[in-house]
Scaffold this motif. Structure first.
Motif, short mmCIF file in Angstrom:
data_model
loop_
_atom_site.label_atom_id
_atom_site.label_comp_id
_atom_site.label_asym_id
_atom_site.label_seq_id
_atom_site.Cartn_x
_atom_site.Cartn_y
_atom_site.Cartn_z
N THR A 1 29.93 31.22 40.80
CA THR A 1 31.10 31.44 41.65
C THR A 1 30.96 32.74 42.41
OG1 THR A 1 32.54 30.17 40.17
CG2 THR A 1 33.63 31.72 41.67
N ARG A 2 30.46 33.76 41.75
CA ARG A 2 30.29 35.06 42.42
C ARG A 2 29.24 34.97 43.53
NH1 ARG A 2 30.17 38.00 36.78
NH2 ARG A 2 32.32 37.59 36.20
N ASP B 1 28.64 32.31 45.22
CA ASP B 1 29.32 31.56 46.29
C ASP B 1 30.28 32.47 47.07
OD1 ASP B 1 27.95 29.26 45.59
OD2 ASP B 1 29.63 28.40 44.46
N ILE B 2 30.94 33.39 46.38
CA ILE B 2 31.82 34.35 47.06
C ILE B 2 31.01 35.21 48.02
CG2 ILE B 2 33.27 36.41 46.73
CD1 ILE B 2 34.20 35.09 44.06
N ILE C 1 39.59 33.88 50.18
CA ILE C 1 38.43 33.55 49.34
C ILE C 1 38.84 32.50 48.31
CG2 ILE C 1 36.79 34.45 47.64
CD1 ILE C 1 37.07 37.20 49.15
N HIS D 1 38.81 28.58 48.55
CA HIS D 1 37.54 27.84 48.47
C HIS D 1 37.15 27.48 47.03
CE1 HIS D 1 36.48 28.49 52.73
NE2 HIS D 1 37.17 29.61 52.57
N MET E 1 40.05 34.72 40.02
CA MET E 1 39.44 35.21 41.27
C MET E 1 39.43 36.73 41.27
SD MET E 1 37.85 34.70 44.03
CE MET E 1 37.83 32.93 43.82
N HIS F 1 36.53 37.90 39.22
CA HIS F 1 35.26 37.76 39.94
C HIS F 1 35.09 38.86 40.99
CE1 HIS F 1 33.88 34.10 38.10
NE2 HIS F 1 34.91 33.39 38.52
N LEU F 2 36.14 39.12 41.75
CA LEU F 2 36.08 40.16 42.77
C LEU F 2 35.87 41.53 42.16
CD1 LEU F 2 38.89 38.85 45.14
CD2 LEU F 2 36.42 38.84 45.59
N TYR G 1 37.95 42.03 51.61
CA TYR G 1 36.68 42.20 50.91
C TYR G 1 35.55 41.85 51.86
CZ TYR G 1 39.59 42.38 46.79
OH TYR G 1 40.55 42.74 45.87
#
Length: 89
Positions: A14-15, A17-18, A32, A35, A43, A46-47, A67
């Motif tokens: 996932t990260r 993909d971010i 973000i 998605h 989320m 992850h951020l 971001y």
């Protein structure tokens, strides 16, 4: 570069993909999150991991935080990996 934190952050799909999304330009957490099928708290986690690893930067603009990809850390990482390849030749 905190290479251990960088690789730990990159170990999650996932990260990655971010980061791929952020190649397009700065986005808010909400943009973000649209998605991904995850909660806001997930989320945010992850951020936070990406920011802690130096892979993304944040910029508060009014009530939103944007971001963006930190290309200097990405360039540093690519340079380090390329150096490994060059050392074996």
């Amino acid at each position: 570069m905190g290479i251990q934190k960088t690789f730990k952050a990159l170990s999650d799909g996932t990260r990655r993909d971010i980061l791929d999304l952020l190649k397009r330009g700065p986005m808010t957490a909400g943009e973000i999150g649209e998605h991904f099928p995850v909660s806001g708290a997930t989320m945010s986690h992850h951020l936070s991991a990406l920011k802690d690893a130096g892979l993304i930067l944040d910029d508060r603009q009014g009530k939103y935080i944007y971001y963006e990809l930190n290309t200097s850390v990405v360039d540093e990482l690519v340079g380090w990996i390329s150096g490994l390849k060059g050392a074996s030749q």
